[in-house]
Design a protein around this motif. Structure first.
Motif, PDB file in Angstrom:
ATOM      1  N   MET A  87      51.687  26.670 -22.233  1.00  0.00           N
ATOM      2  CA  MET A  87      50.368  26.251 -21.787  1.00  0.00           C
ATOM      3  C   MET A  87      49.579  25.760 -22.999  1.00  0.00           C
ATOM      4  SD  MET A  87      47.652  28.692 -19.824  1.00  0.00           S
ATOM      5  CE  MET A  87      46.743  29.411 -21.182  1.00  0.00           C
ATOM      6  N   LYS A  88      48.859  24.666 -22.843  1.00  0.00           N
ATOM      7  CA  LYS A  88      48.034  24.130 -23.920  1.00  0.00           C
ATOM      8  C   LYS A  88      46.780  24.997 -24.061  1.00  0.00           C
ATOM      9  CE  LYS A  88      46.264  19.841 -25.774  1.00  0.00           C
ATOM     10  NZ  LYS A  88      46.742  20.055 -27.112  1.00  0.00           N
ATOM     11  N   LEU A  89      46.443  25.343 -25.308  1.00  0.00           N
ATOM     12  CA  LEU A  89      45.272  26.169 -25.578  1.00  0.00           C
ATOM     13  C   LEU A  89      43.992  25.343 -25.561  1.00  0.00           C
ATOM     14  CD1 LEU A  89      46.569  28.321 -28.546  1.00  0.00           C
ATOM     15  CD2 LEU A  89      46.139  29.101 -26.218  1.00  0.00           C
ATOM     16  N   GLU A  90      42.899  26.010 -25.234  1.00  0.00           N
ATOM     17  CA  GLU A  90      41.586  25.379 -25.347  1.00  0.00           C
ATOM     18  C   GLU A  90      41.317  25.087 -26.821  1.00  0.00           C
ATOM     19  OE1 GLU A  90      38.459  27.701 -23.570  1.00  0.00           O
ATOM     20  OE2 GLU A  90      39.746  28.246 -21.890  1.00  0.00           O
ATOM     21  N   LEU A 113      47.000  38.577 -26.949  1.00  0.00           N
ATOM     22  CA  LEU A 113      46.057  37.889 -26.086  1.00  0.00           C
ATOM     23  C   LEU A 113      45.375  38.859 -25.131  1.00  0.00           C
ATOM     24  CD1 LEU A 113      48.224  34.864 -24.900  1.00  0.00           C
ATOM     25  CD2 LEU A 113      46.561  34.888 -26.755  1.00  0.00           C
ATOM     26  N   ARG A 114      44.106  38.591 -24.861  1.00  0.00           N
ATOM     27  CA  ARG A 114      43.381  39.264 -23.778  1.00  0.00           C
ATOM     28  C   ARG A 114      43.066  38.176 -22.758  1.00  0.00           C
ATOM     29  NH1 ARG A 114      38.162  39.580 -23.545  1.00  0.00           N
ATOM     30  NH2 ARG A 114      37.943  39.433 -25.794  1.00  0.00           N
ATOM     31  N   LEU A 115      43.467  38.408 -21.513  1.00  0.00           N
ATOM     32  CA  LEU A 115      43.250  37.430 -20.458  1.00  0.00           C
ATOM     33  C   LEU A 115      41.957  37.727 -19.715  1.00  0.00           C
ATOM     34  CD1 LEU A 115      46.902  37.220 -19.110  1.00  0.00           C
ATOM     35  CD2 LEU A 115      45.809  35.828 -20.877  1.00  0.00           C
ATOM     36  N   ASP A 116      41.474  36.755 -18.940  1.00  0.00           N
ATOM     37  CA  ASP A 116      40.190  36.892 -18.257  1.00  0.00           C
ATOM     38  C   ASP A 116      40.156  38.025 -17.236  1.00  0.00           C
ATOM     39  OD1 ASP A 116      41.833  35.655 -16.381  1.00  0.00           O
ATOM     40  OD2 ASP A 116      40.444  34.017 -15.967  1.00  0.00           O
ATOM     41  N   GLU A 162      54.192  34.773 -14.612  1.00  0.00           N
ATOM     42  CA  GLU A 162      53.204  35.474 -13.785  1.00  0.00           C
ATOM     43  C   GLU A 162      51.781  35.406 -14.348  1.00  0.00           C
ATOM     44  OE1 GLU A 162      55.339  38.908 -16.005  1.00  0.00           O
ATOM     45  OE2 GLU A 162      55.929  37.020 -15.118  1.00  0.00           O
ATOM     46  N   TYR A 163      51.623  34.975 -15.605  1.00  0.00           N
ATOM     47  CA  TYR A 163      50.294  34.847 -16.226  1.00  0.00           C
ATOM     48  C   TYR A 163      49.849  33.397 -16.360  1.00  0.00           C
ATOM     49  CZ  TYR A 163      51.235  39.675 -17.440  1.00  0.00           C
ATOM     50  OH  TYR A 163      51.528  40.998 -17.383  1.00  0.00           O
ATOM     51  N   ALA A 164      50.573  32.482 -15.776  1.00  0.00           N
ATOM     52  CA  ALA A 164      50.353  31.049 -15.996  1.00  0.00           C
ATOM     53  C   ALA A 164      48.977  30.551 -15.563  1.00  0.00           C
ATOM     54  CB  ALA A 164      51.434  30.254 -15.282  1.00  0.00           C
ATOM     55  N   GLU A 203      48.644  25.144 -30.859  1.00  0.00           N
ATOM     56  CA  GLU A 203      48.209  24.381 -29.687  1.00  0.00           C
ATOM     57  C   GLU A 203      48.788  24.852 -28.357  1.00  0.00           C
ATOM     58  OE1 GLU A 203      49.270  20.347 -30.545  1.00  0.00           O
ATOM     59  OE2 GLU A 203      47.458  20.029 -31.735  1.00  0.00           O
ATOM     60  N   GLU A 204      49.990  25.377 -28.380  1.00  0.00           N
ATOM     61  CA  GLU A 204      50.645  25.774 -27.136  1.00  0.00           C
ATOM     62  C   GLU A 204      51.086  27.235 -27.204  1.00  0.00           C
ATOM     63  OE1 GLU A 204      52.699  21.910 -25.193  1.00  0.00           O
ATOM     64  OE2 GLU A 204      53.892  22.969 -26.694  1.00  0.00           O
ATOM     65  N   VAL A 205      50.823  27.946 -26.125  1.00  0.00           N
ATOM     66  CA  VAL A 205      51.199  29.356 -26.054  1.00  0.00           C
ATOM     67  C   VAL A 205      52.318  29.517 -25.034  1.00  0.00           C
ATOM     68  CG1 VAL A 205      49.401  29.894 -24.348  1.00  0.00           C
ATOM     69  CG2 VAL A 205      50.295  31.710 -25.795  1.00  0.00           C
ATOM     70  N   GLU A 206      53.245  30.404 -25.343  1.00  0.00           N
ATOM     71  CA  GLU A 206      54.367  30.710 -24.445  1.00  0.00           C
ATOM     72  C   GLU A 206      54.006  31.966 -23.654  1.00  0.00           C
ATOM     73  OE1 GLU A 206      58.008  29.969 -22.804  1.00  0.00           O
ATOM     74  OE2 GLU A 206      57.331  28.848 -24.548  1.00  0.00           O
ATOM     75  N   LEU A 207      53.755  31.784 -22.343  1.00  0.00           N
ATOM     76  CA  LEU A 207      53.369  32.895 -21.477  1.00  0.00           C
ATOM     77  C   LEU A 207      54.417  33.139 -20.401  1.00  0.00           C
ATOM     78  CD1 LEU A 207      49.614  32.139 -20.705  1.00  0.00           C
ATOM     79  CD2 LEU A 207      50.522  33.846 -22.270  1.00  0.00           C
ATOM     80  N   PRO A 208      54.591  34.410 -20.006  1.00  0.00           N
ATOM     81  CA  PRO A 208      55.442  34.678 -18.842  1.00  0.00           C
ATOM     82  C   PRO A 208      54.848  33.973 -17.619  1.00  0.00           C
ATOM     83  CG  PRO A 208      54.954  36.709 -20.027  1.00  0.00           C
ATOM     84  CD  PRO A 208      54.092  35.648 -20.615  1.00  0.00           C
TER      85      PRO A 208
END
Length: 66
Positions: free
Chosen positions: A3-6, A28-31, A52-54, A45-50
């Motif tokens: 996913m591209k980061l802000e 990371l802390r998600l919303d 289910e958190y996309a 710039e890009e984060v590798e997420l599982p």
């Protein structure tokens, strides 16, 4: 899933050293309050997420301490 980061997170990551060639290890802390530890960010710039958190937004980033 990648996913591209802000832009605000990219600016922050560019101030930190790399963990290896072209990547950083972060926590990371998600919303929704979920925390993910030792996540790979590529080229600040890009984060590798599982998968289910996309669809979640990142609320905070800190350097991973091993």
């Amino acid at each position: 899933m990648r996913m591209k980061l802000e832009q605000r997170w990219t600016k922050k990551l560019l101030q930190w050293p790399e963990s290896g060639m072209g990547y950083q290890r972060v926590d990371l802390r998600l919303d929704d309050g979920c925390e993910l530890k030792d996540v790979a960010v590529f080229n600040a710039e890009e984060v590798e997420l599982p998968d289910e958190y996309a669809n979640r937004r990142i609320a905070g980033i800190r350097r991973h301490e091993s």
